[in-house]
Design an enzyme around this catalytic site. Structure first.
Site, mmCIF file in Angstrom:
data_model
loop_
_atom_site.group_PDB
_atom_site.id
_atom_site.type_symbol
_atom_site.label_atom_id
_atom_site.label_comp_id
_atom_site.label_asym_id
_atom_site.label_seq_id
_atom_site.Cartn_x
_atom_site.Cartn_y
_atom_site.Cartn_z
ATOM 1 C CG ASP A 29 -2.072 0.928 1.126
ATOM 2 O OD1 ASP A 29 -3.218 0.447 1.070
ATOM 3 O OD2 ASP A 29 -1.842 2.163 1.095
ATOM 4 C CG ASN A 86 -12.154 -0.810 4.206
ATOM 5 O OD1 ASN A 86 -12.523 -1.191 5.315
ATOM 6 N ND2 ASN A 86 -10.994 -0.214 3.996
ATOM 7 C CD GLN A 93 -15.023 -0.779 -2.274
ATOM 8 O OE1 GLN A 93 -16.184 -0.917 -1.908
ATOM 9 N NE2 GLN A 93 -14.502 -1.495 -3.260
ATOM 10 C CB VAL A 95 -9.322 1.336 -4.887
ATOM 11 C CG1 VAL A 95 -8.986 0.686 -6.231
ATOM 12 C CG2 VAL A 95 -8.341 2.465 -4.575
ATOM 13 C CG HIS A 99 -8.599 -3.199 -2.116
ATOM 14 N ND1 HIS A 99 -9.588 -2.604 -2.868
ATOM 15 C CD2 HIS A 99 -8.475 -2.439 -1.010
ATOM 16 C CE1 HIS A 99 -10.033 -1.523 -2.253
ATOM 17 N NE2 HIS A 99 -9.374 -1.411 -1.116
ATOM 18 C CG HIS A 101 -6.735 -2.946 3.356
ATOM 19 N ND1 HIS A 101 -6.019 -1.787 3.148
ATOM 20 C CD2 HIS A 101 -7.952 -2.737 2.804
ATOM 21 C CE1 HIS A 101 -6.779 -0.910 2.502
ATOM 22 N NE2 HIS A 101 -7.955 -1.463 2.280
#
Ligand code: AMP
Ligand code: ZN
Length: 113
Positions: A29, A86, A93, A95, A99, A101
């Site tokens: 990230d 998220n 969220q 993006v 994904h 994390h």
């Protein structure tokens, strides 16, 4: 305007990729919240958990297993780590390509903010 993480997959946007397999990719990230903070994404574009089809269990399952592999690779297995997805605005969220994390390398408080 394309999807940011599809652009990472297509190498149009640079990223510090730390894991790749047939169905998933992980990269660090850019705003790390822990000593290890990686994002694990499916190669297939799926906008969010809410957009997952009932026939995509294997895809999301594979991403979780990939996150486990990255955690092991990063040496987080002994100390423990957290996986976060998220979904939507209230969760923050930003993006819209699923994904996970992967956070670790420090004590993590609960509940999260
Ligand atoms: P979320 O808020 O759950 O949608 O998470 C999006 C994450 O993507 C944030 O933690 C950002 O710091 C991270 N991010 C945004 N752009 C990039 C990028 N180009 N490379 C790596 N991480 C990114
Ligand atoms: Zn995408």
């Amino acid at each position: 305007m394309g999807c940011l993480f599809c652009n990472v997959l297509e190498k149009k946007v640079p990223a510090d990729v730390i894991y790749e397999d047939e169905h998933a990719v992980a990269f660090r990230d850019i705003r790390p919240m822990a000593p290890t903070h990686a994002l694990v994404i499916p190669r297939k574009h799926i906008a969010a958990i809410r957009a997952l089809g009932d026939d995509e269990a294997a895809t999301i399952g594979h991403v979780i297993l990939a996150a486990r592999n990255v955690a092991k690779q990063e040496g987080l297995e002994a100390g423990g780590y957290r996986l976060v997805i998220n979904d939507g605005d209230a969760a923050g969220q930003t993006v819209h390509h699923i994904h996970v994390h992967l956070l670790g390398g420090r004590p993590l408080t609960w509940p999260p903010g």
